[in-house]
Design a protein around this motif. Structure first.
Motif, PDB file in Angstrom:
ATOM      1  N   TYR A 185       0.859  -1.178   0.000  1.00 17.86           N
ATOM      2  CA  TYR A 185       0.000   0.000   0.000  1.00 17.86           C
ATOM      3  C   TYR A 185       0.899   1.232   0.000  1.00 17.86           C
ATOM      4  CZ  TYR A 185      -4.369   2.486   1.062  1.00 17.86           C
ATOM      5  OH  TYR A 185      -5.492   3.296   1.003  1.00 17.86           O
ATOM      6  N   ASN A 186       1.279   1.706  -1.184  1.00 16.95           N
ATOM      7  CA  ASN A 186       2.139   2.876  -1.255  1.00 16.95           C
ATOM      8  C   ASN A 186       1.823   3.701  -2.499  1.00 16.95           C
ATOM      9  OD1 ASN A 186       3.436   1.541  -3.452  1.00 16.95           O
ATOM     10  ND2 ASN A 186       4.871   0.559  -2.041  1.00 16.95           N
ATOM     11  N   CYS A 187       2.498   4.837  -2.608  1.00 18.48           N
ATOM     12  CA  CYS A 187       2.238   5.784  -3.697  1.00 18.48           C
ATOM     13  C   CYS A 187       2.548   5.181  -5.055  1.00 18.48           C
ATOM     14  CB  CYS A 187       3.072   7.048  -3.465  1.00 18.48           C
ATOM     15  SG  CYS A 187       3.023   8.243  -4.818  1.00 18.48           S
ATOM     16  N   GLN A 188       3.689   4.492  -5.165  1.00 13.62           N
ATOM     17  CA  GLN A 188       4.100   3.942  -6.457  1.00 13.62           C
ATOM     18  C   GLN A 188       3.085   2.947  -6.999  1.00 13.62           C
ATOM     19  OE1 GLN A 188       5.934   4.036  -3.726  1.00 13.62           O
ATOM     20  NE2 GLN A 188       7.899   5.027  -4.128  1.00 13.62           N
ATOM     21  N   LEU A 189       2.558   2.102  -6.120  1.00  7.86           N
ATOM     22  CA  LEU A 189       1.616   1.090  -6.566  1.00  7.86           C
ATOM     23  C   LEU A 189       0.331   1.724  -7.097  1.00  7.86           C
ATOM     24  CD1 LEU A 189       0.644  -1.791  -6.920  1.00  7.86           C
ATOM     25  CD2 LEU A 189       0.011  -1.824  -4.508  1.00  7.86           C
ATOM     26  N   PHE A 190      -0.225   2.688  -6.378  1.00  3.65           N
ATOM     27  CA  PHE A 190      -1.467   3.317  -6.831  1.00  3.65           C
ATOM     28  C   PHE A 190      -1.248   4.181  -8.065  1.00  3.65           C
ATOM     29  CE2 PHE A 190      -2.957   2.232  -2.543  1.00  3.65           C
ATOM     30  CZ  PHE A 190      -4.203   1.716  -2.863  1.00  3.65           C
ATOM     31  N   ASN A 191      -0.052   4.767  -8.194  1.00  5.52           N
ATOM     32  CA  ASN A 191       0.273   5.499  -9.410  1.00  5.52           C
ATOM     33  C   ASN A 191       0.267   4.569 -10.625  1.00  5.52           C
ATOM     34  OD1 ASN A 191       1.586   7.927 -10.856  1.00  5.52           O
ATOM     35  ND2 ASN A 191       3.056   6.281 -11.215  1.00  5.52           N
ATOM     36  N   GLU A 211      -5.752   9.643  -6.800  1.00  4.11           N
ATOM     37  CA  GLU A 211      -6.033  10.355  -5.545  1.00  4.11           C
ATOM     38  C   GLU A 211      -5.342   9.671  -4.369  1.00  4.11           C
ATOM     39  OE1 GLU A 211     -10.238  10.548  -5.239  1.00  4.11           O
ATOM     40  OE2 GLU A 211     -10.456  12.207  -6.654  1.00  4.11           O
ATOM     41  N   ARG A 212      -5.417   8.362  -4.329  1.00  3.08           N
ATOM     42  CA  ARG A 212      -4.753   7.624  -3.251  1.00  3.08           C
ATOM     43  C   ARG A 212      -3.233   7.759  -3.359  1.00  3.08           C
ATOM     44  NH1 ARG A 212      -8.061   1.923  -2.325  1.00  3.08           N
ATOM     45  NH2 ARG A 212     -10.104   2.861  -1.908  1.00  3.08           N
ATOM     46  N   ALA A 213      -2.733   7.764  -4.601  1.00  2.00           N
ATOM     47  CA  ALA A 213      -1.286   7.931  -4.789  1.00  2.00           C
ATOM     48  C   ALA A 213      -0.826   9.273  -4.239  1.00  2.00           C
ATOM     49  CB  ALA A 213      -0.943   7.804  -6.270  1.00  2.00           C
ATOM     50  N   LEU A 214      -1.597  10.341  -4.501  1.00  3.60           N
ATOM     51  CA  LEU A 214      -1.233  11.663  -3.987  1.00  3.60           C
ATOM     52  C   LEU A 214      -1.299  11.691  -2.462  1.00  3.60           C
ATOM     53  CD1 LEU A 214      -3.040  14.017  -6.527  1.00  3.60           C
ATOM     54  CD2 LEU A 214      -0.576  13.809  -6.193  1.00  3.60           C
ATOM     55  N   ALA A 215      -2.294  11.013  -1.906  1.00  9.42           N
ATOM     56  CA  ALA A 215      -2.429  10.988  -0.445  1.00  9.42           C
ATOM     57  C   ALA A 215      -1.285  10.231   0.217  1.00  9.42           C
ATOM     58  CB  ALA A 215      -3.768  10.361  -0.069  1.00  9.42           C
ATOM     59  N   LEU A 216      -0.736   9.246  -0.478  1.00  5.12           N
ATOM     60  CA  LEU A 216       0.321   8.408   0.094  1.00  5.12           C
ATOM     61  C   LEU A 216       1.724   8.869  -0.283  1.00  5.12           C
ATOM     62  CD1 LEU A 216      -1.297   4.907  -0.570  1.00  5.12           C
ATOM     63  CD2 LEU A 216      -0.967   5.982   1.666  1.00  5.12           C
ATOM     64  N   ALA A 217       1.828   9.934  -1.102  1.00  7.90           N
ATOM     65  CA  ALA A 217       3.145  10.416  -1.522  1.00  7.90           C
ATOM     66  C   ALA A 217       3.956  10.850  -0.311  1.00  7.90           C
ATOM     67  CB  ALA A 217       2.996  11.566  -2.507  1.00  7.90           C
ATOM     68  N   GLU A 218       5.165  10.313  -0.178  1.00 12.62           N
ATOM     69  CA  GLU A 218       5.996  10.591   0.992  1.00 12.62           C
ATOM     70  C   GLU A 218       6.907  11.794   0.791  1.00 12.62           C
ATOM     71  OE1 GLU A 218       8.102   7.036   1.859  1.00 12.62           O
ATOM     72  OE2 GLU A 218       6.317   5.938   2.561  1.00 12.62           O
ATOM     73  N   GLU A 221       8.966  14.655  -4.781  1.00 11.80           N
ATOM     74  CA  GLU A 221       9.283  14.026  -6.063  1.00 11.80           C
ATOM     75  C   GLU A 221       8.212  13.005  -6.451  1.00 11.80           C
ATOM     76  OE1 GLU A 221      13.174  12.429  -6.098  1.00 11.80           O
ATOM     77  OE2 GLU A 221      14.175  14.378  -5.899  1.00 11.80           O
ATOM     78  N   GLU A 222       7.742  12.227  -5.484  1.00  6.99           N
ATOM     79  CA  GLU A 222       6.677  11.267  -5.772  1.00  6.99           C
ATOM     80  C   GLU A 222       5.399  11.997  -6.191  1.00  6.99           C
ATOM     81  OE1 GLU A 222       6.101   8.699  -2.456  1.00  6.99           O
ATOM     82  OE2 GLU A 222       7.936   7.547  -2.799  1.00  6.99           O
ATOM     83  N   ALA A 223       5.067  13.074  -5.482  1.00  4.13           N
ATOM     84  CA  ALA A 223       3.870  13.851  -5.833  1.00  4.13           C
ATOM     85  C   ALA A 223       3.999  14.444  -7.231  1.00  4.13           C
ATOM     86  CB  ALA A 223       3.651  14.954  -4.801  1.00  4.13           C
ATOM     87  N   ALA A 224       5.203  14.894  -7.593  1.00  9.35           N
ATOM     88  CA  ALA A 224       5.425  15.460  -8.924  1.00  9.35           C
ATOM     89  C   ALA A 224       5.181  14.425 -10.015  1.00  9.35           C
ATOM     90  CB  ALA A 224       6.844  16.013  -9.026  1.00  9.35           C
ATOM     91  N   ASP A 225       5.641  13.196  -9.787  1.00 12.07           N
ATOM     92  CA  ASP A 225       5.424  12.139 -10.780  1.00 12.07           C
ATOM     93  C   ASP A 225       3.942  11.813 -10.943  1.00 12.07           C
ATOM     94  OD1 ASP A 225       8.112  11.873 -11.339  1.00 12.07           O
ATOM     95  OD2 ASP A 225       8.446  10.324  -9.836  1.00 12.07           O
ATOM     96  N   VAL A 226       3.200  11.836  -9.835  1.00 14.40           N
ATOM     97  CA  VAL A 226       1.770  11.562  -9.915  1.00 14.40           C
ATOM     98  C   VAL A 226       1.057  12.667 -10.693  1.00 14.40           C
ATOM     99  CG1 VAL A 226      -0.353  11.211  -8.596  1.00 14.40           C
ATOM    100  CG2 VAL A 226       1.795  10.243  -7.774  1.00 14.40           C
ATOM    101  N   TRP A 227       1.381  13.935 -10.387  1.00 21.56           N
ATOM    102  CA  TRP A 227       0.764  15.043 -11.125  1.00 21.56           C
ATOM    103  C   TRP A 227       1.127  14.996 -12.603  1.00 21.56           C
ATOM    104  CZ3 TRP A 227      -3.266  17.290  -9.570  1.00 21.56           C
ATOM    105  CH2 TRP A 227      -3.491  17.600  -8.217  1.00 21.56           C
ATOM    106  N   TYR A 228       2.360  14.576 -12.898  1.00 17.84           N
ATOM    107  CA  TYR A 228       2.784  14.458 -14.306  1.00 17.84           C
ATOM    108  C   TYR A 228       1.951  13.407 -15.029  1.00 17.84           C
ATOM    109  CZ  TYR A 228       5.731  13.195 -18.280  1.00 17.84           C
ATOM    110  OH  TYR A 228       6.193  12.899 -19.541  1.00 17.84           O
ATOM    111  N   ASN A 229       1.730  12.264 -14.388  1.00 20.63           N
ATOM    112  CA  ASN A 229       0.902  11.222 -15.004  1.00 20.63           C
ATOM    113  C   ASN A 229      -0.555  11.659 -15.141  1.00 20.63           C
ATOM    114  OD1 ASN A 229       3.002   9.368 -15.359  1.00 20.63           O
ATOM    115  ND2 ASN A 229       2.815   8.628 -13.258  1.00 20.63           N
TER     116      ASN A 229
END
Length: 342
Positions: A185-191, A211-218, A221-229
């Motif tokens: 259960y982490n950001c990368q998986l939900f992304n 949405e879950r990926a953004l909530a779990l972004a640690e 950089e992880e949040a940036a990748d999610v917004w990019y996708n």
């Protein structure tokens, strides 16, 4: 605990504690490693150089101190006395640090001859193939890992990624759902789930996963990748305003995100903001000179506004980054023809 026969148990317990520090993730100063090295060397001398375990500890000390050749000698000597999986792994790390991936591959395969089906050795081979961009071979070894351990998270994730980039998002989705079932259960998986759902046309789960990926972004950089996708998803559904906002948010979280600069420049170009697009493309090119897209896009924009010299220079950089790109070759050919007519 490994204890030498006839040794002073108290002294060797202290030495063992020093050497056990290698298994921790705490940052230890070089002085402590030097002291551990001295103690391990004394222990090796006391055992008349016949104890492989202490040689491995000396090799670890040398490795952490950056003395890779000395570490290689110690690990090789330890393997001659006693073949152990950990020793193969440590020696392979030395060769990887020395930028000798082929030697590390051969070593892992030698280890598999002694320990058939060992998961850590199979994973080591798969990782090296992945680093060498030999994705098909890496996937084969990850499949071998799953034959030995069907709950291996890294192997499942990497095979899923291979299917996704092979235009099989439906199959990749099965692997990522398997990880969810296993409790990952982490950001990368939900992304990754969000991307697979989008390209598999399962739109009901796409935004929820992101949405879950953004909530779990640690981190940012992880949040940036999610917004990019998410920006790519917005482009896919034709909402350019949303895409523009997503790429902007990616840069807010990580202002070194070269791909976001490049895609934002394309959107600016569509709006007719040529100078803004060129500035964004120049930034993307400086941040990631290995990417061909910013160079090619800059060459195309410069060609349209009549700046042929800069267009040709950028097209050459694009060709150097990706020699087989047909559009770049076509643009260079057009520019050469134009220069010949002058």
């Amino acid at each position: 605990m490994h204890v030498l026969i006839g040794a002073n148990y108290t002294v060797y317990f202290i030495i063992y504690c020093f050497c056990s520090l290698f298994k921790t993730k705490i940052l230890i100063q070089n002085e402590l490693f030097s002291k551990a090295l001295d103690l391990a060397a004394l222990s090796t001398e006391y055992s008349q150089y016949k104890d492989w375990w202490w040689k491995v500890q000396i090799g670890k000390c040398y490795y952490r101190l950056g003395m890779y050749r000395e570490a290689e000698k110690q690990f090789k000597s330890a393997l001659k006395q006693q073949e152990m999986v950990d020793t193969f792994l440590y020696l392979a790390k030395v060769y990887i640090s020395l930028d000798q991936p082929v030697t590390a591959l051969n070593l892992f395969k030698q280890g598999l001859d002694k320990f058939p089906g060992e998961v850590t050795l199979l994973c080591g081979i798969a990782r090296i193939y992945e680093e060498m961009n030999n994705i098909s071979s890496a996937a084969e070894y990850y499949k071998e890992v799953l034959k030995q351990d069907n709950t291996h998270v890294e192997a499942i994730a990497c095979i899923g990624s291979n299917h996704f980039y092979s235009d099989q998002p439906e199959i990749a989705l099965r692997f990522y759902r398997r990880l969810l079932q296993m409790g990952v259960y982490n950001c990368q998986l939900f992304n990754n789930l969000g991307l697979c759902c989008f390209y598999a046309q399962q739109y009901d789960m796409t935004l929820t996963s992101f949405e879950r990926a953004l909530a779990l972004a640690e981190n940012e950089e992880e949040a940036a990748d999610v917004w990019y996708n998410l920006g790519h998803v917005a482009v896919g559904i034709g909402d350019m305003n949303l895409a523009h906002q997503c790429f902007r948010l990616a840069l807010v979280n990580n202002n070194h995100h070269a791909e976001a600069y490049n895609n934002l420049a394309v959107l600016e170009m569509r709006k007719g903001h040529v100078e803004q697009a060129r500035a964004l493309l120049q930034t993307a090119s400086s941040l990631a000179p290995h990417m061909y897209e910013p160079h090619f896009n800059f060459a195309t924009v410069s060609d349209k506004i009549g700046d042929l010299q800069r267009s040709y220079i950028a097209a050459q950089k694009s060709e150097a980054a990706f020699p087989d790109h047909v559009d770049t070759q076509h643009l260079i050919k057009q520019l050469k023809q134009h220069f010949a007519m002058l």
